[in-house]
Design an enzyme around this catalytic site. Sequence first.
Site, PDB file in Angstrom:
ATOM      1  N   GLY A  74       0.819  -1.209   0.000  1.00  0.00           N
ATOM      2  CA  GLY A  74       0.000   0.000   0.000  1.00  0.00           C
ATOM      3  C   GLY A  74       0.852   1.258   0.000  1.00  0.00           C
ATOM      4  N   THR A  75       1.928   1.244   0.763  1.00  0.00           N
ATOM      5  CA  THR A  75       2.816   2.399   0.836  1.00  0.00           C
ATOM      6  C   THR A  75       3.404   2.717  -0.531  1.00  0.00           C
ATOM      7  OG1 THR A  75       3.385   1.891   3.132  1.00  0.00           O
ATOM      8  CG2 THR A  75       4.944   3.262   1.904  1.00  0.00           C
ATOM      9  N   ASN A 157      -7.513   4.711   9.061  1.00  0.00           N
ATOM     10  CA  ASN A 157      -6.945   3.612   9.831  1.00  0.00           C
ATOM     11  C   ASN A 157      -6.975   3.871  11.332  1.00  0.00           C
ATOM     12  OD1 ASN A 157      -4.981   5.502   8.560  1.00  0.00           O
ATOM     13  ND2 ASN A 157      -3.561   4.590  10.035  1.00  0.00           N
ATOM     14  N   GLN A 185      -7.472   0.691   3.985  1.00  0.00           N
ATOM     15  CA  GLN A 185      -8.358   0.177   5.047  1.00  0.00           C
ATOM     16  C   GLN A 185      -9.754  -0.138   4.540  1.00  0.00           C
ATOM     17  OE1 GLN A 185      -7.923  -0.684   8.255  1.00  0.00           O
ATOM     18  NE2 GLN A 185      -5.763  -0.160   8.225  1.00  0.00           N
ATOM     19  N   HIS A 207      -2.382  -7.150   2.583  1.00  0.00           N
ATOM     20  CA  HIS A 207      -2.362  -7.724   3.944  1.00  0.00           C
ATOM     21  C   HIS A 207      -3.416  -7.125   4.866  1.00  0.00           C
ATOM     22  CE1 HIS A 207      -0.163  -4.736   6.573  1.00  0.00           C
ATOM     23  NE2 HIS A 207       0.233  -4.277   5.410  1.00  0.00           N
ATOM     24  N   THR A 243      10.560  -7.459 -11.803  1.00  0.00           N
ATOM     25  CA  THR A 243       9.822  -8.696 -12.059  1.00  0.00           C
ATOM     26  C   THR A 243       8.696  -8.858 -11.042  1.00  0.00           C
ATOM     27  OG1 THR A 243      11.802  -9.691 -12.957  1.00  0.00           O
ATOM     28  CG2 THR A 243      10.063 -11.209 -12.254  1.00  0.00           C
ATOM     29  N   CYS A 331       3.608   4.836  16.360  1.00  0.00           N
ATOM     30  CA  CYS A 331       4.675   4.940  17.354  1.00  0.00           C
ATOM     31  C   CYS A 331       4.558   3.853  18.398  1.00  0.00           C
ATOM     32  CB  CYS A 331       4.619   6.292  18.036  1.00  0.00           C
ATOM     33  SG  CYS A 331       5.904   6.503  19.252  1.00  0.00           S
TER      34      CYS A 331
HETATM   35  C1  LIG Z   1      -1.591  -0.152   6.289  1.00  0.00           C
HETATM   36  C2  LIG Z   1      -1.893   1.120   5.562  1.00  0.00           C
HETATM   37  C3  LIG Z   1      -1.020   1.631   4.585  1.00  0.00           C
HETATM   38  C4  LIG Z   1       0.295   0.959   4.269  1.00  0.00           C
HETATM   39  O1  LIG Z   1       0.106  -0.240   3.601  1.00  0.00           O
HETATM   40  P1  LIG Z   1       1.335  -1.309   3.540  1.00  0.00           P
HETATM   41  O2  LIG Z   1       0.830  -2.351   2.588  1.00  0.00           O
HETATM   42  O3  LIG Z   1       1.503  -1.804   4.934  1.00  0.00           O
HETATM   43  O4  LIG Z   1       2.505  -0.570   3.026  1.00  0.00           O
HETATM   44  C5  LIG Z   1      -1.370   2.779   3.930  1.00  0.00           C
HETATM   45  N1  LIG Z   1      -2.517   3.411   4.194  1.00  0.00           N
HETATM   46  C6  LIG Z   1      -3.394   2.968   5.117  1.00  0.00           C
HETATM   47  C7  LIG Z   1      -4.667   3.704   5.353  1.00  0.00           C
HETATM   48  C8  LIG Z   1      -3.111   1.814   5.837  1.00  0.00           C
HETATM   49  O5  LIG Z   1      -3.968   1.382   6.763  1.00  0.00           O
END
Ligand SMILES: *Cc1c(COP(=O)(O)O)cnc(C)c1O
Length: 393
Positions: A74-75, A157, A185, A207, A243, A331
């Site tokens: 997601g990041t 989140n 989320q 995830h 890849t 944190c």
């Molecule tokens: C968990 C989360 C992310 C980051 O996703 P990852 O797959 O852990 O990098 C970004 N935005 C929100 C709102 C999240 O809850």
Amino acid sequence: MNTTSHVYLDYAATTPVDSRVVEAMLPYFNDEFGNPSSIHYFGQKAEAALENARENVANCFHCDPDEIIFTSCGTESDNLALRGAALAEREKRGATHILTTPVEHHAVLHTVFNLARYDGFDVELLPVDANGLVNPVEVNRRIRKETALVSVIFANNEIGSIYPVEEIGRVCREWSTPFHTDAVQAVAHLPIDVRALNIDLMSVGAHKFYGPKGVGALYVRRGIQVIPVQTGGAQEFGLRAGTQNIPYIVGMAIALRLIQEERSPWTAFITPIRDRIISRVLADIPQVRLTGHPTNRLPNHVSFVFEGVDANTLLMMLDSAGFACSSGSACKTGSPEPSGVLLALGLSPSLALGSLRVTLGQYTTSSEVDAFLAVLPGLVERTRVLTAGVERS
Ligand SMILES: *Cc1c(COP(=O)(O)O)cnc(C)c1O
């Protein structure tokens, strides 16, 4: 994991991988191991799996397969959307203004702050109300022809609130400004039709919906320009070199299909449990406030702030009692900083340090929640005594 003695109530942090997803992924580690960019038999098999997954993901979000870019999380999707679109809009029309909110995940906020610091973008944060929500009227008031990009989270989140994405998207469409939403989320809980919701760019991560960690996707509406962040090969329509992780991508697509099929009965089961936690905590514990919207929130999500409570102490007490919860912010060590999201709601820094997030999931039972509700008031009371002691010394 000893699931009999430890209750997991932190599904917003991550979810276990559904065993049907694990099953579906397994052949792609060894039997079907080809590189989808290879021309031969093995490559073709991998490419077929990749494109089948892309079609399934596109179907779930009501878009076309060539509008789905696979990423590592997601990041990364947030980074590609924000950097990619902001730089493309600047190159195309000199736009340097970014409109977002103070309640975004760090994957969005730290990325736009970097764009301000290193690339000269002018970042403006929209006002939010006491529930953390954004009024689309404010987007209309602040958007201008120099606006390169608007980014507003789909479902929060930390506080669970659900944002008026469709209306914000409509404002952006009127201004021909790309609209990004972080839906990481939201996916587990809300059906998403990117066309109907006027979304141009949307980040997801597997995830958070019972898929594996380390894989995500970005929806990029046809016609929206994105400059690649990771350069190299021509994978993912030239937008994300490297890849592809076929087993994880296959797993994400299956997880998405399962969540789509099973979401509505599960939501009907879990929403009253969420509401029972909210009403019991507000009734049984003094000096507590719910954070986020009381009803327009994720069906699995509750979050509170307690006066006179140090969140980390409460989390350790809960953990010792067998309950895994969160304070809602990232944190976890060192000197605690109050969450920027909670401060943006207008909470005082000391109140913001007393946050608790409880997020339910597919394996949550009603009796686990009963056991949690039975211990929480006493643990908050003990934490208050300890927190007061630390403040005096
Ligand atoms: C968990 C989360 C992310 C980051 O996703 P990852 O797959 O852990 O990098 C970004 N935005 C929100 C709102 C999240 O809850």
